[in-house]
Write a protein that holds these residues in place. Sequence first.
Motif, PDB file in Angstrom:
ATOM      1  N   THR A  22       0.839  -1.193   0.000  1.00 29.00           N
ATOM      2  CA  THR A  22       0.000   0.000   0.000  1.00 29.00           C
ATOM      3  C   THR A  22       0.872   1.240   0.000  1.00 29.00           C
ATOM      4  OG1 THR A  22      -1.606  -1.235   1.258  1.00 29.00           O
ATOM      5  CG2 THR A  22      -1.894   1.122   1.186  1.00 29.00           C
ATOM      6  N   GLY A  23       0.408   2.283  -0.552  1.00 32.30           N
ATOM      7  CA  GLY A  23       1.181   3.512  -0.712  1.00 32.30           C
ATOM      8  C   GLY A  23       1.554   3.738  -2.151  1.00 32.30           C
ATOM      9  N   PHE A  24       1.239   2.820  -3.008  1.00 36.84           N
ATOM     10  CA  PHE A  24       1.493   2.955  -4.434  1.00 36.84           C
ATOM     11  C   PHE A  24       0.172   2.876  -5.172  1.00 36.84           C
ATOM     12  CE2 PHE A  24       5.283   1.286  -2.467  1.00 36.84           C
ATOM     13  CZ  PHE A  24       6.316   1.994  -3.033  1.00 36.84           C
ATOM     14  N   ARG A  25       0.049   3.598  -6.252  1.00 37.55           N
ATOM     15  CA  ARG A  25      -1.172   3.583  -7.051  1.00 37.55           C
ATOM     16  C   ARG A  25      -0.868   3.028  -8.428  1.00 37.55           C
ATOM     17  NH1 ARG A  25      -1.761   8.060 -10.419  1.00 37.55           N
ATOM     18  NH2 ARG A  25      -4.017   7.743 -10.342  1.00 37.55           N
ATOM     19  N   ARG A  26      -1.844   2.420  -8.966  1.00 39.73           N
ATOM     20  CA  ARG A  26      -1.690   1.817 -10.277  1.00 39.73           C
ATOM     21  C   ARG A  26      -2.027   2.828 -11.370  1.00 39.73           C
ATOM     22  NH1 ARG A  26      -4.274  -4.270  -9.707  1.00 39.73           N
ATOM     23  NH2 ARG A  26      -2.856  -5.013  -8.068  1.00 39.73           N
ATOM     24  N   VAL A  27      -1.126   2.877 -12.352  1.00 37.92           N
ATOM     25  CA  VAL A  27      -1.346   3.710 -13.529  1.00 37.92           C
ATOM     26  C   VAL A  27      -1.334   2.806 -14.743  1.00 37.92           C
ATOM     27  CG1 VAL A  27      -0.487   5.617 -14.920  1.00 37.92           C
ATOM     28  CG2 VAL A  27      -0.246   5.675 -12.435  1.00 37.92           C
ATOM     29  N   PRO A  28      -2.439   2.723 -15.489  1.00 42.06           N
ATOM     30  CA  PRO A  28      -2.461   1.824 -16.645  1.00 42.06           C
ATOM     31  C   PRO A  28      -1.509   2.309 -17.722  1.00 42.06           C
ATOM     32  CG  PRO A  28      -4.430   3.153 -16.604  1.00 42.06           C
ATOM     33  CD  PRO A  28      -3.726   3.416 -15.314  1.00 42.06           C
ATOM     34  N   GLU A  29      -0.996   1.351 -18.470  1.00 40.39           N
ATOM     35  CA  GLU A  29      -0.064   1.637 -19.555  1.00 40.39           C
ATOM     36  C   GLU A  29      -0.666   1.150 -20.866  1.00 40.39           C
ATOM     37  OE1 GLU A  29       3.679  -0.626 -20.416  1.00 40.39           O
ATOM     38  OE2 GLU A  29       4.532   1.200 -19.550  1.00 40.39           O
ATOM     39  N   GLU A  71      -2.070  12.205 -12.911  1.00 42.92           N
ATOM     40  CA  GLU A  71      -1.744  11.220 -13.925  1.00 42.92           C
ATOM     41  C   GLU A  71      -2.951  10.328 -14.191  1.00 42.92           C
ATOM     42  OE1 GLU A  71       1.579   9.218 -12.359  1.00 42.92           O
ATOM     43  OE2 GLU A  71       2.988  10.880 -12.698  1.00 42.92           O
ATOM     44  N   LEU A  72      -3.136  10.066 -15.495  1.00 45.81           N
ATOM     45  CA  LEU A  72      -4.259   9.225 -15.894  1.00 45.81           C
ATOM     46  C   LEU A  72      -3.798   7.898 -16.476  1.00 45.81           C
ATOM     47  CD1 LEU A  72      -6.570  11.900 -17.621  1.00 45.81           C
ATOM     48  CD2 LEU A  72      -6.623  11.082 -15.247  1.00 45.81           C
ATOM     49  N   VAL A  73      -2.856   7.931 -17.434  1.00 41.40           N
ATOM     50  CA  VAL A  73      -2.422   6.717 -18.108  1.00 41.40           C
ATOM     51  C   VAL A  73      -1.064   6.982 -18.748  1.00 41.40           C
ATOM     52  CG1 VAL A  73      -3.471   7.288 -20.329  1.00 41.40           C
ATOM     53  CG2 VAL A  73      -3.199   4.896 -19.705  1.00 41.40           C
ATOM     54  N   ARG A  74      -0.275   5.877 -18.997  1.00 40.15           N
ATOM     55  CA  ARG A  74       1.019   6.004 -19.676  1.00 40.15           C
ATOM     56  C   ARG A  74       0.911   5.323 -21.033  1.00 40.15           C
ATOM     57  NH1 ARG A  74       6.874   3.449 -17.854  1.00 40.15           N
ATOM     58  NH2 ARG A  74       8.060   4.273 -19.660  1.00 40.15           N
ATOM     59  N   ILE A  75       1.389   6.028 -22.039  1.00 44.05           N
ATOM     60  CA  ILE A  75       1.362   5.522 -23.404  1.00 44.05           C
ATOM     61  C   ILE A  75       2.797   5.159 -23.787  1.00 44.05           C
ATOM     62  CG2 ILE A  75       0.825   6.096 -25.804  1.00 44.05           C
ATOM     63  CD1 ILE A  75      -1.219   8.104 -24.743  1.00 44.05           C
ATOM     64  N   SER A 108       8.298  10.089 -21.454  1.00 45.55           N
ATOM     65  CA  SER A 108       7.740   8.912 -20.759  1.00 45.55           C
ATOM     66  C   SER A 108       6.367   8.527 -21.277  1.00 45.55           C
ATOM     67  CB  SER A 108       7.664   9.196 -19.261  1.00 45.55           C
ATOM     68  OG  SER A 108       6.745  10.258 -19.014  1.00 45.55           O
ATOM     69  N   GLY A 109       5.657   9.453 -21.968  1.00 42.32           N
ATOM     70  CA  GLY A 109       4.314   9.145 -22.452  1.00 42.32           C
ATOM     71  C   GLY A 109       3.255   9.198 -21.368  1.00 42.32           C
TER      72      GLY A 109
END
Length: 800
Positions: A22-29, A71-75, A108-109
């Motif tokens: 816990t303490g980290f969030r997921r960012v979709p790629e 941040e929403l998403v990484r491309i 980084s996208g």
Amino acid sequence: MQVHFILQEKGTKEVKTAGDATGFRRVPEIVFPWHSQVVGGDGSVVRRVKRDWVIPPINVPENSRGQFPEELVRIRSDRDNNRLLRYSVTGPGADQPPTGIYIISPISGQLSVTKPLDREHIANFHLRAHAVDLNGNQVENPIDIVINVIDMNDNRPEFTHTVFNGSVPEGSKPGSFVMTVTSIDKDDPKTANGMLRYKILSQNPESPSSNMFTINNKTGDIISVAAGLDREVLPQYTLIIQATDMEGNPTYGLSNTATAMIRITDVNDNPPEFTTDMFFGDVKENRVNVIVSNLTVTDKDQPHTSAWNAAYRIISGDPTGRFSIPTDPTSNEGLLTVVKPIDYELSRSFMLTVVTENEVQLARGIHLPRQSTSTVSVRVVDVNESPEFSPDPKSIKLEEGLPASSLLTTFTAQDPDRYMRQTVRYTKLFDPANWLEIDNLNGRISTRAVLDRESPYVKNNLYNVTFMASDNGNPPASGTGTLQIYLLDINDNAPHVFPPEVEMCERPEPNGINITASDPDLIPNAGPFAFELANRPLDTRRNWTLMRLNGQYGRSQLRLRIGFLESGIYTVPVIITDSGNLPMSNTSYLRVKVCQCDQHGDCVDMERIIAAGLGTGAIIAILICIIVMLVMVLMFVMWMKRRDKERQAKQLLIDPEDDVRDNILKYDEEGGGEEDQDYDLSQLQQPDALEAECVKVGIRRLDERPMHHDHQYPVRSAAPHPGDIGDFIHEGLKAADNDPAAPPYDSLLVFDYEGSGSAAGSLSSLHSSSSCGDQEYDYLGDWGPRFHRLADLYGGGSDD
């Protein structure tokens, strides 16, 4: 496309695997689809492209309070392992308006949102992601990214009106529709945030029940739920309506209120009622269109509506229809009005029964009498009425020519006031020819002049006379009557020839001129007529003849007995006799104009002038007189011109200022004559002895004050004899006119030469100098006002 999740600790750049602590969030790629090359069986290289995946939309809640950019998403592209790539996004919200909402890290996208979103403003965004190398060459096909803004309950319901107005008829049954209220919520209507529910918070007044109405919580329709709506008791209700979202959840939903005004409309549930059972009124006899009485009623329905307007009828007491009852639109009263005259001598009072009811029927279910009844007592008041002639008009037949003072008839009037003792007097009101008179007591009519049917006052044999009858009432009343006299014709007018003037050519055609006669009398006292030429003068029967026309009674033809008759006007006496019982004859004179005619048988213009009353000799005499007058006028003009020429010639020798003919001076002492005087006549007798400059025609005297430079004229030799002074002046004038050095304006010429020699002998008293030297003329100023002009000219005085 491969989707990877990168775990990123808050505030650090360390990448963790998915599912770490816990303490980290997921960012979709999001990974671009990859490409590969395969060698075929024939040795060729085949390019394989990985099939595209359908990228699910990215959901972002509106009104986020997180840290921005968020941040929403990484491309990412699979090719960034062996080369450096640059990432970018395009579309509305990125590089198109509204710009700057979404940004991407080119290395980084990482795609981020820069500020809170508002779903009510923009519900979703459509972006496109790009991957290029450092030279700007596209290394991947663009991919589409959809971002949906997730709705939050951040808007209250809003009513379309602050106050809603509706109506419902009084006496309506429960379940009757009243009105609909409407509210709008800007939140997503597909979620609970935009789903509304309605309810009534309050009702005012709470009578006869606190729940007279209800509302459909989904549609907003308001209906009645209780009986007892009565406009005469409560004309209006006020409801407070509430709308709540979240499907009406009072804990989480947002609410708003509005007002509903419900008006209770009127129906005809109250009939009109008379305010009293008996009304009274008075009316004078013979009066019409007057109000006798005002009938008042009450009606509880709404004023000035069909349920309130009353109508009135008389159901008894007026069999002849002498009364009517219109309605006053303002007060709703019945106005009892007389529409036909009432005779006091026939009816002294009336007792009327009247009813009233509304213009429309009573509403259903109303168990009340629909009409009200009352009684009206009307008293007729006697007034003084005018006497009436009977019959009116009265017609009689009489022969014309009735002598004066003849009794014709009796024309009387009756006083309709039987209960008043009054006397009637008669007078004549209109008698255009003043032929009749009437006895003022008994109405006997007699003649005062002879009646004449042919009078211009008689039309179609009728003569009308108007009489007036007056009583002695208070105030007096009067009436008129007309006497029509039909006058029968008698033979009292002699015939006259018609037409009175005719035209005939000097050499007439075989046909003559047709004549007849006019007679003011009627048949049989008029035509047919008998015509005969008179015996006098003698040339009448010698020149003319009358012939009766076959088949035409009362007409005759005038012809010439001779073949030619000189132009002129002739008077032919014709004796005409009518066909009356006692025939009347008359010698009538026919005026015949004999003239020269053209080929069509019409008189020429000159002959028409002769026919107007002038003979040939008279016309010649008139022309001679005109010529003589013209000659006299011409001679007078010539004489006047000659006289003017003579007057102008005399004025050349005399200056108008020096003309003293109107001032004759008489001196009694003549002296001793001129024989003993020593006059020097050399100046007049020998002009050739003068200086050369003194004999020039037109030269000025040296002692005269010049107005301009002297002009040089041709030198004229001395005259050998006295000659004519007029010829001298004309020669000088001719020389001056031909002088090329003459000025272009008029100038004064002074002639000194008076001719050689003198029959008067010596004029030594003048003692003119032999030279043209200066002379002293100042003494002229002492001789009086008559010599002032000479003193100014020769004595050096200033010009006026």
